[in-house]
Structure formats: structure tokens, C-alpha cells
Design a protein around this motif. Structure first.
Motif, mmCIF file in Angstrom:
data_model
loop_
_atom_site.group_PDB
_atom_site.id
_atom_site.type_symbol
_atom_site.label_atom_id
_atom_site.label_comp_id
_atom_site.label_asym_id
_atom_site.label_seq_id
_atom_site.Cartn_x
_atom_site.Cartn_y
_atom_site.Cartn_z
ATOM 1 N N PHE A 57 54.483 34.870 55.315
ATOM 2 C CA PHE A 57 55.185 33.178 55.683
ATOM 3 C C PHE A 57 56.280 32.626 54.377
ATOM 4 O O PHE A 57 55.801 32.791 53.089
ATOM 5 C CB PHE A 57 54.062 31.988 55.395
ATOM 6 N N ALA A 58 57.170 31.751 54.434
ATOM 7 C CA ALA A 58 57.340 31.132 53.179
ATOM 8 C C ALA A 58 56.274 30.275 53.010
ATOM 9 O O ALA A 58 55.450 29.268 52.584
ATOM 10 C CB ALA A 58 58.750 30.252 54.042
ATOM 11 N N VAL A 59 57.576 29.738 51.724
ATOM 12 C CA VAL A 59 56.714 28.845 50.819
ATOM 13 C C VAL A 59 55.880 27.710 51.263
ATOM 14 O O VAL A 59 54.486 27.250 51.045
ATOM 15 C CB VAL A 59 57.048 28.704 49.235
ATOM 16 N N GLU A 60 56.721 27.115 52.514
ATOM 17 C CA GLU A 60 56.331 25.654 52.861
ATOM 18 C C GLU A 60 55.727 26.225 53.842
ATOM 19 O O GLU A 60 53.871 25.026 54.086
ATOM 20 C CB GLU A 60 57.295 24.659 53.298
ATOM 21 N N GLU A 61 55.161 27.239 54.316
ATOM 22 C CA GLU A 61 54.040 27.200 55.247
ATOM 23 C C GLU A 61 53.313 27.539 55.175
ATOM 24 O O GLU A 61 52.096 27.412 55.351
ATOM 25 C CB GLU A 61 55.131 28.368 56.461
ATOM 26 N N ILE A 62 53.450 28.354 53.973
ATOM 27 C CA ILE A 62 52.127 28.472 52.704
ATOM 28 C C ILE A 62 51.148 27.660 52.226
ATOM 29 O O ILE A 62 49.660 27.314 52.481
ATOM 30 C CB ILE A 62 52.574 29.781 51.970
ATOM 31 N N VAL A 63 51.912 26.439 51.584
ATOM 32 C CA VAL A 63 51.678 25.842 51.665
ATOM 33 C C VAL A 63 50.672 24.479 52.668
ATOM 34 O O VAL A 63 49.296 24.026 52.453
ATOM 35 C CB VAL A 63 52.228 24.403 51.155
ATOM 36 N N ALA A 64 51.777 24.595 54.354
ATOM 37 C CA ALA A 64 51.063 24.415 55.430
ATOM 38 C C ALA A 64 49.641 24.977 55.309
ATOM 39 O O ALA A 64 48.537 23.853 55.674
ATOM 40 C CB ALA A 64 52.033 24.150 56.421
ATOM 41 N N ILE A 65 49.590 26.231 55.231
ATOM 42 C CA ILE A 65 48.590 26.897 56.032
ATOM 43 C C ILE A 65 48.059 26.288 55.009
ATOM 44 O O ILE A 65 46.291 25.943 55.578
ATOM 45 C CB ILE A 65 48.708 28.730 56.852
ATOM 46 N N LEU A 66 48.112 26.724 53.548
ATOM 47 C CA LEU A 66 46.485 26.262 52.374
ATOM 48 C C LEU A 66 45.813 25.511 52.972
ATOM 49 O O LEU A 66 44.815 24.798 52.259
ATOM 50 C CB LEU A 66 46.924 27.385 51.570
#
Lengths: 353, 353
Positions: B258-267
């Protein structure tokens, strides 16, 4: 570092560099083409990833990816403060004409077709050429290649052929020849240089019809039609004989377009046209007498282009192999002029035995 | 050799190695695939080009070409008597499983599509995937890839994910969790290992429907359906929430897709499902804490695969970047276990702040 002394862990690194090399090739090419390398160079050690994203309008993701890849490929360095610098290797990628020409040639002409090298070796055919069209060799298709591919092809071809000519002229014209045969004269560049160098010399270009049309037009534009003859010949057809009467027979970057058996046949054809006084010149970049490893590597890389795209059966040769072919054809090397003008080319002067 | 100390002439060589690298990649792969490297290795320093031509039934031209190229690429050495030897680098290319897996993955999965890396970076899309089909990401197309491509993809994927699991199990099960959520559980490998490791533990696999079908079938075959739950979720849809109730939330080689923004959303999604006692684990091969340059280079090369083929917006991350994303999501890294079992993976244990 010689391989004998290499530590296993460094060899493992070298193996992974090879394994991922097509991806890093693309990364380095892209960071050059998108102007990122140029930007970093201009900022002289002060550029950050954030600067590039802002000033070049690229995504943070894309810039970060390419910077990490270019650093791992040795084209960039990143210091602890995140400041970027172009390395010496990166400098050549950015500014050196030979390196630019090589990158463009490999990407535009070779990359896609090279994928089927294994088939090319098995079949002895340039199977990679099929990505552009169904010709037996690249020479038939050259004029129909896409513009960008054609541009990269010609820039590569010209870059390597021109720089040995000034020294070669001095050698060929001492003593003065009256009549020069330029075998595989292509665009006529060498023949026209000869006419400019010596107002008395006559030249005959021997080549395929397509090439003769180009060289005739070039000669016409330079008002040289009265001094240059054009002789149509297909040297792969051994029934077509090279005519007699030359003082000098010249072959520049011509024999590397043929397989060894074909080279012997061509040289035998040249031999029957020569007498004891005819000087026969072979100008070639031989890979085994280069001064720099970079040049040797580039020439061997060029062999792989011949296999996959050009004709499937020729390559760059070593000077030893070429001398052996010369001797098989009944000729002898009477003089050897290595690395003319700091170029990659060696000039072999041959005589009929 | 550090770049600062590199002589210009060596940097020029490095630049030409990069420029011609796709051609040498193909040459090294071909000399391996045609059995030439194996033949030379078996002859233990006594093989000649003539031997190979005779015993492997290949053309003199092809063998000579490949030997010259492999020598220039550092995979072979040729002594003055013309005897061939596999170098240390060549040995890894021939015998090392990681190097084999990497070569096959780059050739079969990445090579052709990587040609359009520049477009991928500009558009943020895996434009190279089009050589296989019109899917938004490789994950939708995986089951429909040609067999050889699929084989190379899975061999690459499995090679890198499995070897950190034994150590990770010990860490995750001390103290014993009652309920583990395996986010992006894929084929269910980790979940089934957990069930084998501890007869009391329950696991919930959270993934897309296609992956759940595969992991459910795998669990059924191992008689684990009573201990593993399956929860369908698309983590790119932030309205779909991770349920509460886990003692451990596990993400192995998942966030790098995933892209960084997506990683933050998942976390953040994981964070809302956790309480102060939930241990959240991230297992990833971070490129900046590798012991060997070979591993770092391979991971950065893998980023280029994500860009061109996988999804166009993810990559391998540095541990620093990942810690920053963890913190943006309201989590904190409570423990860091670097390079488990001599693998490439670091395990981050995170907690809700």
C-alpha cells in the motif's frame, strides 16, 4: 576487484545486481529523463526529495522510489541530512554523450527484443527484431523503424564510427592512392571525406541498392558525383565479384555485420580483386585491445544487439579472431594501427600474400 | 568502493555497465538456462568453448557470444589457455536459490512491463501490468497470469516470506494470546502455523473474498475450520472496520502493498479495534536495516516491481518511514526485533498510545 579475491558476500551482491539490473536500468533512465538527475546536479549538493517533488511537480512516492533506486545503482548519494548529490557515475549518465547514446540505444532499439536472446541463440536469427517488423535483418527495416528508434539507432551508429577518421585519412593517403573502393560505404561519409582530403582521388562506393541511393543523394548535394562511382553489390552472394582496379580497398565497421564464414568469403572476394600493391584496410573496434574496461564492456554489449536485433549471427570481434579470418582469405596483416586518435578503433592494413 | 573515492574511469565503466545491463542480464540468464554455466562448473576449470559447442550441440557463434558476455558481466573467467571457470558471482547465479528466484522473477514477471517505468511514475499506475491484462493491480489478475509467470511470482513471494516465521511465533506466543487476527492472511500460512504451534489459540483471517476462499480451502484440508474464522474486508474502504476482540493483530508483508496514506488509514483502522493490551505486529523486510548490501539492493529492486507491475503506488519501506506512519495512526512501537532468524525481516510490536 578481481573475481578470485572477491568475498562471497560481495559476489552475492554482484549476482543480485545482475538479477535486478533491468529494473535499475529503467530507474536510472527514468530519473534522467524526468529531469531529476539534472535538477540534483544543478542544486550542487543542496537538493532534497521535497524540493524535487515541489519544483518538478512529481509525486513524493515516485521521487522517493527513483532516488532510492538511483542511490542503490550508484548514480546518486544521499547524506544523513537527506541532501542529494550526483555521483561520478551519475555525472556520466547525465552529461557524457557516449553514455547517453548507449542508454537510448539500449532502451529504444534493444530492450524489448533482447528478452528473447535465448531463442536468437538457438535459432541463429534476430528474433528480437520481430517487435519492430518481419524483416530478415535490421538493415532491410531500418528506414521503417519508428522515428524515436531510428534516431537512437543512428546516433549510436554515428557516435562510434566517426572519431577514427581523421587519423585514418593520414594513413590511407600516405602514399597517395588514385582510386579507393569503399566497401559497405553506407551513407558515403568516408568517401566524401576522402574527396575533401585529396582533390585528385576517385572513390567507388560498393553497397546494396538502398544504401547506394542514400550515398548518391549525399554526393549530389556536395557536388561530388563526378568523383564518386556507385557499384551495386550484395556481398553475401559470392557470385557477385568485387571489381579490380583499386589502389585502396576500405572496409569501416563493415565486417562486424557478418558471421565468420561470411567474413572469410567477403575477404576472399576482396583478395581476388587485389594485386600485390593494393592496400586493404579494415577499421574495427576490436574488444580485446581497448584501453578502458568501459569500452570493452560496451563493445561486448553491442554484440548482444547484433544477435537479438541486427542479424542474429554477427558480433564484435577480437583482433586475434579477425587476423585469423584475414589469413584464411589469403591475406596478411602488413600493419596494425591500434586505437586511432584515442578512439575505439584499430586499423588493420592487409596485403595479398 | 565508495563513490567519492572512485576514479573517473571506473565511474565511466559503471555507467556503461548500467547502460548495457538489460543485454547482459539476458546473456547471463541465457547462459544459465542453456546449461552452459552448469557444464563449465562441472568441468571444474577444464572446459573450452569447443567442448561446449560439441557437447551441448550449440553454435560456435552463440557459445562464443555468451561466454564473452558472461565474462564481461563477471560470471565467468577465461584464462590464457582458453579454459573457462565459473566465478563466485557465477556460482551464486547457478546454485543460489535466492539468486535463481530473483532472476526468474525479473525475467518472467517484470522485464517486459518495466520498460514503461517512466509512465508508471507519471501516472501512479502499474502500466507495465498491461503486458499481461487490463487489471487495476496484479492481485486481481494473479490467477489468470500465464503459468510460467505465475510460477515465478509465487516462488519469489514465498521465498521471502517464510523464513522469519519460526522466530516470530516464539515472540507472538510469549505471552500466550487467545485470539489472533491475521490481517491480509492470504493463503492462511501464518494462521495455520499458529494453530499448530498452540493447540488453544483461535485465529481470524481478514482479507478479500478471493484470498479467503483459498485460505478456507487450505484450512479445511488441515482440519482447522473450527479454529479459524474468516472475515471479509477491503481495507481500502475505510468504512469497513476491523472488529474488536483480538489479543494480537498480525500483518506480515502486507503493508508494503500500500501507499503511505493507505498504510496510515489501515493502521488507524487497526488502532480503533485495539485496546491498551492488544499487541499489534508488523513483519516487514525494511531496506535500511539489512545486514548485506545484496539484500538492500534486492528490496529496492522489488519496489520497482511494485511500481511497474503490482499496483503503481507501493514500495518497500525504510523502518524509519514505517515508524513514522505507525505514529501518525496513533500507535507507538513498543519493541523492535531486527532481522529475525537471519532473515530479511524485522518485527515491530506496536501498542495503542
Amino acid at each position: 576487484m578481481t573475481t578470485k579475491k572477491m568475498h562471497a558476500i560481495d559476489a552475492l551482491h554482484e549476482a543480485q545486481k545482475l538479477a535486478f539490473s533491468p529494473l535499475f536500468f529503467q530507474a536510472v533512465l527514468t530519473i534522467r529523463n524526468l529531469g531529476i538527475l539534472d535538477y540534483i546536479f544543478d542544486k550542487d549538493g543542496q537538493a532534497t526529495i521535497e524540493d524535487i517533488v515541489r519544483d518538478l511537480g512529481l509525486s513524493d512516492y515516485g521521487v522517493r522510489l527513483l532516488v532510492e533506486a538511483a542511490e542503490s545503482a550508484g548514480a546518486l548519494s544521499v547524506n544523513e541530512a537527506g541532501l542529494l548529490e550526483v555521483t561520478k557515475t551519475g555525472f556520466f549518465i547525465l552529461k557524457d554523450r557516449m553514455t547517453q547514446v548507449n542508454f537510448n540505444f539500449v532502451q529504444d532499439v534493444c530492450y524489448e527484443g533482447a528478452r528473447v536472446l535465448e531463442d536468437c541463440v538457438k535459432n541463429g536469427k534476430p528474433e528480437g527484431l520481430k517487435v519492430f517488423g518481419n524483416w530478415p535483418t535490421v538493415y532491410e527495416g531500418l528506414s521503417q523503424l519508428p522515428d524515436r528508434v531510428k534516431k537512437s539507432w543512428f546516433e549510436f551508429d554515428h557516435f562510434y564510427s566517426d572519431n577514427a577518421f581523421p587519423s585514418a585519412l593520414k594513413i590511407v593517403f600516405d602514399p597517395k592512392p588514385a582510386y579507393i573502393f569503399d566497401i559497405g560505404g553506407n551513407t558515403g561519409k568516408w568517401s566524401m571525406l576522402c574527396c575533401e582530403y585529396d582533390p585528385d582521388v576517385r572513390v567507388k562506393i560498393l553497397d546494396l541498392p538502398g544504401q547506394l541511393a542514400v550515398s548518391r543523394e549525399n554526393a549530389r548535394q556536395r557536388n561530388l558525383l563526378e568523383r564518386i562511382d556507385f557499384h551495386q553489390i550484395n556481398l553475401l552472394d559470392t557470385s557477385q565479384k568485387v571489381p579490380q582496379g583499386a589502389d585502396v580497398i576500405w572496409m569501416s565497421q563493415f565486417l562486424d555485420c557478418f558471421a565468420v564464414e561470411e567474413i572469410v568469403a567477403i575477404l576472399k572476394n576482396v583478395c581476388q580483386a587485389a594485386n600485390q600493391n593494393t592496400r586493404i584496410y579494415i577499421l574495427e573496434p576490436f574488444f580485446d585491445n581497448q584501453k578502458y574496461a568501459a569500452a570493452k564492456h560496451s563493445l561486448i554489449g553491442t554484440s548482444l544487439y547484433f544477435t537479438t536485433i541486427a542479424n542474429g549471427n554477427s558480433k564484435m570481434y577480437s583482433v586475434e579472431v579477425m587476423k585469423n579470418l584475414v589469413s584464411q582469405a589469403g591475406l596478411v596483416v602488413s600493419q596494425e594501427y591500434p586505437l586511432l586518435d584515442g578512439s575505439y578503433h584499430t586499423l588493420l592494413e592487409c596485403r595479398k600474400t
